[in-house]
Design an enzyme around this catalytic site. Structure first.
Site, PDB file in Angstrom:
ATOM      1  N   HIS A 138     -44.175 -10.040  58.249  1.00 60.12           N
ATOM      2  CA  HIS A 138     -44.426  -8.652  57.835  1.00 60.12           C
ATOM      3  C   HIS A 138     -45.736  -8.135  58.434  1.00 60.12           C
ATOM      4  CE1 HIS A 138     -42.115  -9.441  53.805  1.00 60.12           C
ATOM      5  NE2 HIS A 138     -41.309  -8.871  54.677  1.00 60.12           N
ATOM      6  N   GLY A 176     -40.032  -1.625  49.228  1.00 63.12           N
ATOM      7  CA  GLY A 176     -39.118  -0.986  48.274  1.00 63.12           C
ATOM      8  C   GLY A 176     -39.587  -1.108  46.833  1.00 63.12           C
ATOM      9  N   ILE A 177     -40.110  -2.261  46.455  1.00 66.29           N
ATOM     10  CA  ILE A 177     -40.594  -2.465  45.088  1.00 66.29           C
ATOM     11  C   ILE A 177     -41.989  -1.870  44.933  1.00 66.29           C
ATOM     12  CG2 ILE A 177     -41.151  -4.195  43.322  1.00 66.29           C
ATOM     13  CD1 ILE A 177     -39.187  -6.087  44.981  1.00 66.29           C
ATOM     14  N   ASN A 228     -34.730  -2.505  66.202  1.00 67.17           N
ATOM     15  CA  ASN A 228     -34.863  -3.684  65.353  1.00 67.17           C
ATOM     16  C   ASN A 228     -33.505  -4.375  65.338  1.00 67.17           C
ATOM     17  OD1 ASN A 228     -35.220  -5.563  63.353  1.00 67.17           O
ATOM     18  ND2 ASN A 228     -36.006  -4.136  61.822  1.00 67.17           N
ATOM     19  N   ARG A 285     -35.674 -15.704  47.573  1.00 67.99           N
ATOM     20  CA  ARG A 285     -36.436 -16.869  48.053  1.00 67.99           C
ATOM     21  C   ARG A 285     -37.333 -17.408  46.948  1.00 67.99           C
ATOM     22  NH1 ARG A 285     -38.182 -13.562  52.900  1.00 67.99           N
ATOM     23  NH2 ARG A 285     -36.553 -13.879  54.462  1.00 67.99           N
ATOM     24  N   GLU A 337     -42.973   0.570  59.398  1.00 66.28           N
ATOM     25  CA  GLU A 337     -43.030  -0.389  60.507  1.00 66.28           C
ATOM     26  C   GLU A 337     -42.591   0.250  61.823  1.00 66.28           C
ATOM     27  OE1 GLU A 337     -41.109  -2.955  57.538  1.00 66.28           O
ATOM     28  OE2 GLU A 337     -41.817  -4.617  58.755  1.00 66.28           O
ATOM     29  N   ARG A 396     -38.911  -4.811  67.555  1.00 67.92           N
ATOM     30  CA  ARG A 396     -39.441  -5.718  66.548  1.00 67.92           C
ATOM     31  C   ARG A 396     -39.010  -7.141  66.922  1.00 67.92           C
ATOM     32  NH1 ARG A 396     -37.838  -6.544  60.258  1.00 67.92           N
ATOM     33  NH2 ARG A 396     -39.582  -7.911  59.838  1.00 67.92           N
ATOM     34  N   ASN A 456     -41.913   1.943  44.780  1.00 69.37           N
ATOM     35  CA  ASN A 456     -41.082   2.635  43.778  1.00 69.37           C
ATOM     36  C   ASN A 456     -41.245   2.155  42.343  1.00 69.37           C
ATOM     37  OD1 ASN A 456     -39.446   4.420  45.462  1.00 69.37           O
ATOM     38  ND2 ASN A 456     -38.736   2.514  46.385  1.00 69.37           N
TER      39      ASN A 456
HETATM   40  P1  ADP Z   1     -36.484  -4.972  52.931  1.00 69.51           P
HETATM   41  O1  ADP Z   1     -37.401  -6.086  52.621  1.00 69.51           O
HETATM   42  O2  ADP Z   1     -35.058  -5.406  53.170  1.00 69.51           O
HETATM   43  O3  ADP Z   1     -37.013  -3.966  53.939  1.00 69.51           O
HETATM   44  P2  ADP Z   1     -37.102  -2.959  50.968  1.00 69.51           P
HETATM   45  O4  ADP Z   1     -38.552  -2.971  51.255  1.00 69.51           O
HETATM   46  O5  ADP Z   1     -36.329  -1.728  51.277  1.00 69.51           O
HETATM   47  O6  ADP Z   1     -36.347  -4.189  51.563  1.00 69.51           O
HETATM   48  O7  ADP Z   1     -36.929  -3.284  49.405  1.00 69.51           O
HETATM   49  C1  ADP Z   1     -35.658  -3.337  48.805  1.00 69.51           C
HETATM   50  C2  ADP Z   1     -35.838  -3.676  47.331  1.00 69.51           C
HETATM   51  O8  ADP Z   1     -36.680  -2.706  46.707  1.00 69.51           O
HETATM   52  C3  ADP Z   1     -34.549  -3.638  46.517  1.00 69.51           C
HETATM   53  O9  ADP Z   1     -33.880  -4.866  46.538  1.00 69.51           O
HETATM   54  C4  ADP Z   1     -35.057  -3.339  45.127  1.00 69.51           C
HETATM   55  O10 ADP Z   1     -35.357  -4.558  44.467  1.00 69.51           O
HETATM   56  C5  ADP Z   1     -36.353  -2.585  45.344  1.00 69.51           C
HETATM   57  N1  ADP Z   1     -36.254  -1.172  44.990  1.00 69.51           N
HETATM   58  C6  ADP Z   1     -35.795  -0.154  45.735  1.00 69.51           C
HETATM   59  N2  ADP Z   1     -35.870   1.010  45.047  1.00 69.51           N
HETATM   60  C7  ADP Z   1     -36.371   0.726  43.833  1.00 69.51           C
HETATM   61  C8  ADP Z   1     -36.687   1.477  42.670  1.00 69.51           C
HETATM   62  N3  ADP Z   1     -36.473   2.785  42.615  1.00 69.51           N
HETATM   63  N4  ADP Z   1     -37.189   0.814  41.610  1.00 69.51           N
HETATM   64  C9  ADP Z   1     -37.397  -0.509  41.664  1.00 69.51           C
HETATM   65  N5  ADP Z   1     -37.129  -1.281  42.729  1.00 69.51           N
HETATM   66  C10 ADP Z   1     -36.619  -0.680  43.800  1.00 69.51           C
END
Ligand code: ADP
Length: 397
Positions: A181, A331-332, A8, A241, A384, A92, A335
């Site tokens: 995505h 990430g959001i 990537n 964004r 991915e 990618r 988690n």
């Molecule tokens: P990318 O789009 O760069 O691949 P990710 O999918 O890894 O990013 O998401 C990153 C985001 O996920 C961080 O900016 C944060 O807002 C959120 N994040 C990561 N871990 C947690 C957590 N434990 N609780 C809440 N939000 C989280």
């Protein structure tokens, strides 16, 4: 071992994973950062060994990928003896326009095709091309496959992807919704179908919520709509964004803030979203901490983020005549149980019922709705890299 190397390549970074396709395990992964800048460094992590860091000037993607290859075959921290341990390379690629609806084995003509979409993916396609060219040069004889972020969305019907502007603009300049995505939305929807069976997952809404966020409506395994557009700027409120905004606000902003077109685009892509609203951070951990301490604008940013997700879920349920599964990733999405709960609030009328105990999950495959919930709500950690490796293996091995 039958290994696929996944690359990537970003504008100043290269991420990689070497994946054993027999069990889809990661043999090694790593990252080169700050290519062409001061402080460039490679971090290489073998699955069964110690992390290794190399700090040295790497002026371009060629030099970076050269170091990646050295790390992979190194006597001490390497994981393969020589390049015969790599059967194919999957890349990618951000933008494949309307031409690339499938992953594609790269030759010179395909490279030219990817170049044709530089205007549509100006930040990513040039780096993706450099990554491919370098691999072709340094690892001749190993096939390269381009896996496009836009490809999964190419099944959208015209009434979903067209913008309501004069049709010749679409014909002449290919201005339309593409969506991004795609590799992640494909992985999430395939995993849902594998987990629940196709019969129980005819209409899926996949929510990829990370730094960039997007939602897709997936009917019988095919994308029928998605929130991102010509560029990744459209749709949800994101980390930095704006997502959807009245096009008339753009020239107004330019006039009021004295910005040119590029500055305005940068403003909407990098300084807006939950960061712009809260003034606190684009990271949801910071936002939630600030909101818990009474920061009103952090809470407003979270409310806006959640509300727009809820709105699109409602829209996509309408687009598909209902919804069987809603899946969260990124990430959001993987988690953040607060966000998942908040954006499901008010969707009871659709048959969504969240189980708070099951929702207290992080980073693993799980159903988080109650047993009685008509709509299954799931967490599906996206992958991915594995998806790119699968697509690459499907064409080359
Ligand atoms: P990318 O789009 O760069 O691949 P990710 O999918 O890894 O990013 O998401 C990153 C985001 O996920 C961080 O900016 C944060 O807002 C959120 N994040 C990561 N871990 C947690 C957590 N434990 N609780 C809440 N939000 C989280």
């Amino acid at each position: 071992m039958v290994n696929v190397l996944v690359i990537n390549a970003g504008s100043s970074s290269v991420k990689y994973q070497l994946i054993n396709m027999e069990d889809e395990s990661v043999i090694a992964k790593g990252l080169v950062e700050r290519i062409g800048m001061e402080g460039s460094a490679l971090t290489h992590t073998p699955a069964n060994g110690e992390k290794f860091k190399l700090e040295k000037p790497m002026n371009n993607h060629g030099e970076a990928i050269e170091e990646v290859i050295k790390a992979l075959v190194d006597k001490d921290h390497g994981v393969i003896e020589d390049l015969s341990g790599i059967k194919a390379i999957g890349h990618r690629v951000l933008h494949g326009g309307e031409r690339f609806t499938q992953p594609t084995i790269v030759d010179d003509e395909v490279l030219d095709g990817i170049r044709d979409y530089i205007e549509l993916g100006p930040l990513h396609n040039p780096a993706n091309i450099k990554g491919i060219e370098t691999c072709m040069e340094l690892m001749p004889g190993i096939p390269n496959v381009a896996v496009f972020d836009t490809a999964f969305h190419q099944t959208m019907p015209d009434y979903a992807y067209l913008y309501a502007i004069p049709y010749h603009v679409y014909e002449d300049h290919k201005v339309r919704k593409y969506g991004f995505h795609g590799t992640s939305h494909r992985y999430i929807s395939q995993t849902v179908i594998e987990t629940l069976g196709a019969e129980n997952a005819k209409r899926i809404i996949t929510c990829h919520l990370g730094n960039g966020s997007s939602i897709a409506a997936v009917e019988n395994g095919k994308c029928v709509d998605t929130t991102m557009g010509l560029s990744p700027l459209e749709g949800l409120v994101m980390g930095t964004r704006s997502g959807d905004i009245d096009a008339a606000a753009v020239p107004y902003l330019m006039k009021k803030l004295g910005m040119d077109a590029d500055e305005t685009l940068n403003y909407l892509n990098k300084k807006s979203g939950v960061l712009g609203i809260s003034g606190v951070s684009s990271d949801f951990r910071d936002l939630e901490a600030a909101a818990a301490e009474g920061n009103k604008m952090a809470q407003t940013a979270l409310n806006m983020f959640n509300y727009r997700i809820r709105k699109y879920i409602g829209a996509y349920a309408a687009a598909m005549g209902g919804v069987d599964v809603i899946a969260f990733a990124g990430g959001i999405g993987e988690n953040d149980m607060q966000v998942r709960k908040a954006c499901m609030e008010g969707l009871e009328f659709l048959g969504v019922e969240i189980d708070d105990e099951k929702n207290a999950v992080r980073g693993k495959n799980a159903v988080i709705s109650t047993d009685n919930s008509k709509v299954k709500v799931m967490v599906v950690p996206t992958n991915e890299e594995v998806m790119i490796a699968r697509e690459t293996a499907g064409l080359c091995l």
